[in-house]
Design a protein around this motif. Structure first.
Motif, PDB file in Angstrom:
ATOM      1  N   HIS A   1       0.570   9.457   3.767  1.00 26.82           N
ATOM      2  CA  HIS A   1       1.453   9.068   2.658  1.00 26.82           C
ATOM      3  C   HIS A   1       0.883   7.932   1.811  1.00 26.82           C
ATOM      4  O   HIS A   1       1.506   7.540   0.832  1.00 26.82           O
ATOM      5  N   LYS A   2      -0.255   7.395   2.205  1.00 32.03           N
ATOM      6  CA  LYS A   2      -0.851   6.325   1.395  1.00 32.03           C
ATOM      7  C   LYS A   2      -1.878   6.916   0.430  1.00 32.03           C
ATOM      8  O   LYS A   2      -1.518   7.414  -0.622  1.00 32.03           O
TER       9      LYS A   2
ATOM     10  N   ASP B   1      -7.358   0.828  13.180  1.00 30.34           N
ATOM     11  CA  ASP B   1      -6.238   0.910  12.254  1.00 30.34           C
ATOM     12  C   ASP B   1      -6.821   1.337  10.910  1.00 30.34           C
ATOM     13  O   ASP B   1      -7.403   0.529  10.195  1.00 30.34           O
TER      14      ASP B   1
ATOM     15  N   CYS C   1       1.554  -4.547  12.296  1.00 30.12           N
ATOM     16  CA  CYS C   1       2.026  -3.480  13.201  1.00 30.12           C
ATOM     17  C   CYS C   1       1.305  -3.557  14.544  1.00 30.12           C
ATOM     18  O   CYS C   1       1.830  -3.051  15.549  1.00 30.12           O
TER      19      CYS C   1
ATOM     20  N   GLY D   1       4.182   7.297  10.549  1.00 36.17           N
ATOM     21  CA  GLY D   1       3.279   6.396   9.832  1.00 36.17           C
ATOM     22  C   GLY D   1       2.329   5.742  10.810  1.00 36.17           C
ATOM     23  O   GLY D   1       2.324   6.061  12.013  1.00 36.17           O
ATOM     24  N   THR D   2       1.532   4.814  10.296  1.00 34.18           N
ATOM     25  CA  THR D   2       0.532   4.166  11.147  1.00 34.18           C
ATOM     26  C   THR D   2       1.186   3.250  12.182  1.00 34.18           C
ATOM     27  O   THR D   2       0.675   3.110  13.297  1.00 34.18           O
ATOM     28  N   SER D   3       2.307   2.627  11.840  1.00 35.85           N
ATOM     29  CA  SER D   3       2.954   1.744  12.817  1.00 35.85           C
ATOM     30  C   SER D   3       3.300   2.534  14.081  1.00 35.85           C
ATOM     31  O   SER D   3       3.040   2.080  15.202  1.00 35.85           O
TER      32      SER D   3
ATOM     33  N   HIS E   1      -3.218  -5.866  10.326  1.00 31.95           N
ATOM     34  CA  HIS E   1      -1.819  -5.632   9.947  1.00 31.95           C
ATOM     35  C   HIS E   1      -0.878  -6.022  11.091  1.00 31.95           C
ATOM     36  O   HIS E   1      -1.206  -5.879  12.271  1.00 31.95           O
TER      37      HIS E   1
ATOM     38  N   ALA F   1      -4.962   2.837   8.438  1.00 28.02           N
ATOM     39  CA  ALA F   1      -3.739   3.241   7.721  1.00 28.02           C
ATOM     40  C   ALA F   1      -4.051   3.909   6.379  1.00 28.02           C
ATOM     41  O   ALA F   1      -3.672   5.040   6.134  1.00 28.02           O
ATOM     42  N   PHE F   2      -4.738   3.166   5.512  1.00 30.61           N
ATOM     43  CA  PHE F   2      -5.093   3.819   4.243  1.00 30.61           C
ATOM     44  C   PHE F   2      -6.590   4.074   4.144  1.00 30.61           C
ATOM     45  O   PHE F   2      -7.037   5.083   3.617  1.00 30.61           O
TER      46      PHE F   2
ATOM     47  N   VAL G   1       0.876  -1.188   0.000  1.00 34.21           N
ATOM     48  CA  VAL G   1       0.000   0.000   0.000  1.00 34.21           C
ATOM     49  C   VAL G   1       0.905   1.226   0.000  1.00 34.21           C
ATOM     50  O   VAL G   1       1.289   1.732   1.060  1.00 34.21           O
TER      51      VAL G   1
ATOM     52  N   GLY H   1      -9.938  -0.925   6.290  1.00 36.56           N
ATOM     53  CA  GLY H   1      -9.123  -1.163   5.101  1.00 36.56           C
ATOM     54  C   GLY H   1      -8.022  -2.153   5.430  1.00 36.56           C
ATOM     55  O   GLY H   1      -6.911  -1.762   5.795  1.00 36.56           O
TER      56      GLY H   1
ATOM     57  N   ASP I   1      -2.604   7.215   7.745  1.00 37.38           N
ATOM     58  CA  ASP I   1      -1.485   7.812   7.016  1.00 37.38           C
ATOM     59  C   ASP I   1      -1.934   8.868   6.016  1.00 37.38           C
ATOM     60  O   ASP I   1      -2.994   8.740   5.388  1.00 37.38           O
TER      61      ASP I   1
ATOM     62  N   VAL J   1      -5.093  -4.868   4.913  1.00 39.05           N
ATOM     63  CA  VAL J   1      -3.990  -4.805   3.944  1.00 39.05           C
ATOM     64  C   VAL J   1      -4.122  -5.864   2.840  1.00 39.05           C
ATOM     65  O   VAL J   1      -3.775  -5.608   1.688  1.00 39.05           O
TER      66      VAL J   1
HETATM   67  C1  LIG Z   1      -3.843  -1.754   7.304  1.00 37.29           C
HETATM   68  C2  LIG Z   1      -2.458  -1.246   7.578  1.00 37.29           C
HETATM   69  N1  LIG Z   1      -2.104  -0.951   8.833  1.00 37.29           N
HETATM   70  C3  LIG Z   1      -0.881  -0.481   9.137  1.00 37.29           C
HETATM   71  C4  LIG Z   1       0.067  -0.290   8.168  1.00 37.29           C
HETATM   72  C5  LIG Z   1       1.419   0.244   8.545  1.00 37.29           C
HETATM   73  O1  LIG Z   1       1.492   1.591   8.156  1.00 37.29           O
HETATM   74  P1  LIG Z   1       2.898   2.348   8.008  1.00 37.29           P
HETATM   75  O2  LIG Z   1       3.586   1.644   6.893  1.00 37.29           O
HETATM   76  O3  LIG Z   1       2.535   3.758   7.674  1.00 37.29           O
HETATM   77  O4  LIG Z   1       3.615   2.233   9.284  1.00 37.29           O
HETATM   78  C6  LIG Z   1      -0.255  -0.584   6.836  1.00 37.29           C
HETATM   79  C7  LIG Z   1       0.749  -0.440   5.779  1.00 37.29           C
HETATM   80  O5  LIG Z   1       0.540  -0.763   4.642  1.00 37.29           O
HETATM   81  C8  LIG Z   1      -1.551  -1.056   6.534  1.00 37.29           C
HETATM   82  O6  LIG Z   1      -1.904  -1.352   5.281  1.00 37.29           O
END
Ligand SMILES: Cc1ncc(COP(=O)(O)O)c(C=O)c1O
Length: 514
Positions: free
Chosen positions: A338-339, A307, A227, A185-187, A225, A309-310, A128, A280, A336, A282
């Motif tokens: 950036h996605k 979560d 993370c 980022g989301t992590s 995800h 993220a995107f 992503v 959403g 995020d 992954v």
């Molecule tokens: C659903 C989901 N959660 C968390 C993440 C992690 O995000 P980041 O890469 O910004 O840390 C992603 C990354 O693709 C993701 O798709």
């Protein structure tokens, strides 16, 4: 000179010369050090500013032009160009001791430009990744010029970050008192959010005493995800304490299974503290039933994290918004820029509904970070009161200028367009000897070339290596999938047909049909 003084002072401090002999020894020592210092005083100029600003300005303009040329031509050429072997070995050098000219550096930077991941290309469909945007260069230039540290204090950059966070709060439908932080980022946003959740569950006593062997357990879907498990690990709760709840046929968390796991854990004497919904996923872009999860969290007294993220930024899309109902009830949300919003890397965010708990989990300012009501150290709370990083860059600036440049409507329309393209691809898959492996809900299409011994991983590798397109792979119900994620404002509908044609051509070739 300042340095030489401190050395003298150090010597004086260490030599307690009450006798004549002591004085003589001290004079000898100091004159020896003075001669050493004289040698050092001939050091050349050490400021890092350019000696010749006119020449530097010229090089900076050249670099800017090279960057703009790269961005203007992103639709051309192969999606991915691996770094040539010669350049890989050229990069391996000893630590440079002597300065190189700006002209040489611009040459080396320019030479690197073609060898990115490929996510600026319209047919980058892997993982992503956002596609980035040229406008970001304006903010990045300003950010470099300011070199602001956003850990705290009272300066312009802090107000920009606060404004961005307030826009996020409005966008996500969170209440006025929400706190937040721009993250890498989301992590990172997830770690921040789950730390607040954990600390609240432990009445914040763990902050000094440590969490010990925690009885805490949390819940998320099997499709969540990685993370999340990583955050559990980093926070000392342990990744095994994150229960992976099975999914339904639409890849959403099975809520009956969630309820029964919570009950099982309570009966075993564990302490359920958080449930994490995904907006959403992954693998396939599934959005959990966030309203139902919010209800369960409220009934069970759990922290509800999303979560997003995107998917969360899908709130800007007329098409996606209804699917995100319930997200606004979350205790925390990580997502995020950036996605799917295409702010250049790296830029994420975490929002926390309970600002007091957020402060309670992070703030701990020592005497050298004392805040004041006036002067540079005014303006509490500072970002460092909301997260683990003291030194922080000015990512908020590129997010701020991105919203100014495009506005939320256009960004939302671009998200809708990607969802339409995913539906188009799903139809094309249906019309060809290909098989859809998961329902297409959002922007991700998982499919395969059908055939007894066909190697779908090989198809993806060839697409990447030939520079035709860059999907990635995953496994759906144990089967290798060609995974096409469309978070790309440059993708055109015709790219979907092109992709299908290329998959079939490679698949046919592998099965000796062509
Ligand atoms: C659903 C989901 N959660 C968390 C993440 C992690 O995000 P980041 O890469 O910004 O840390 C992603 C990354 O693709 C993701 O798709």
């Amino acid at each position: 000179m300042a340095k030489s003084f401190s050395v003298f002072e150090g010597r004086i401090g260490r030599n307690c010369f009450t006798t004549h002999l002591g004085l003589k020894r001290w004079l000898l020592t100091t004159s020896f050090h003075a001669s050493k210092l004289n040698e050092r005083l001939v050091l050349p100029e050490t400021t890092l500013d350019p000696e010749d600003w006119i020449a530097f300005r010229k090089q900076a303009h050249e670099m800017l032009d090279a960057a703009l040329d790269k961005m203007q031509s992103v639709r051309e050429g192969p999606v991915w160009t691996p770094l040539p072997a010669g350049m890989k070995s050229d990069l391996k050098t000893l630590l440079p001791k002597r300065p190189q000219s700006h002209a040489d550096i611009v040459d080396q930077l320019t030479a690197l430009l073609p060898y990115g991941v490929g996510n600026t290309h319209p047919r980058f469909f892997g993982w992503v990744h956002g596609a980035g945007n040229p406008g970001g260069i304006l903010a990045e230039i300003a950010a470099v010029a300011m070199n602001a540290n956003l850990g705290g204090r009272d300066h312009g950059a802090i107000y920009v970050e606060r404004q961005v966070l307030d826009w996020c709060r409005q966008m996500m439908g969170f209440p006025l008192a929400t706190s937040g932080l721009i993250t890498s980022g989301t992590s990172m946003g997830t770690i921040v959010a789950l730390k607040v959740a954990r600390d609240r569950a432990l009445s914040f006593a763990n902050r000094s005493a440590g969490a010990g062997v925690s009885r805490l357990v949390g819940y998320t879907s099997e499709q969540a995800h990685t993370c999340l498990a990583q955050a559990f690990d980093i926070l000392g709760i342990g990744s095994a304490a994150l229960r992976k709840i099975p999914i339904d046929e639409n890849f959403r968390m099975d809520l009956d299974a969630l309820a029964s796991q919570i009950e099982t854990d309570r009966s075993a004497g564990l302490t359920p503290f958080a449930v994490i919904g995904t907006a959403g996923s992954v693998n396939v872009g599934a959005i959990d039933d966030l309203t139902a999860i919010a209800e369960i969290a409220a009934a069970e007294g759990l922290w509800f994290h999303v979560d997003g993220a995107f998917g969360a930024t899908g709130i800007l899309s007329e098409y996606v918004r209804p699917m995100l109902a319930g997200m606004e009830r979350a205790d925390s949300l990580a997502f995020d820029f950036h996605k799917w919003l295409h702010v250049n890397y790296a830029a994420g965010c975490v929002l926390i509904r309970d600002a007091k708990a957020h402060l309670g989990a992070f703030t701990d300012r020592p005497e050298y970070l004392t805040g004041y009501s006036r002067g540079l150290a005014a303006g509490a709370p500072w970002p460092v009161d909301y997260g683990p990083e003291l030194s922080r860059g000015f990512a908020a600036l590129k997010i701020w200028s991105h919203f100014l440049e495009h506005g939320s409507e256009k960004l939302g329309n671009s998200i809708t367009k990607n969802c339409d393209q995913a539906q188009l691809l799903a139809r094309l898959v249906d019309q060809h000897p290909l098989k859809l492996l998961a329902p297409v809900n959002l922007n991700i299409v998982c499919f395969c070339y059908e055939g007894a011994d066909i190697d779908n991983e090989e198809i993806v590798l060839q697409l990447q290596e030939k520079g035709l397109a860059a999907p990635s792979t995953t496994r759906i119900n144990g089967q290798v999938a060609i995974r096409v994620n469309i978070t790309n404002h440059r993708t055109e509908d015709a790219d979907m047909q092109f992709l299908v044609d290329q998959v079939i051509a490679i698949g046919d070739h592998l099965t000796n049909k062509s």
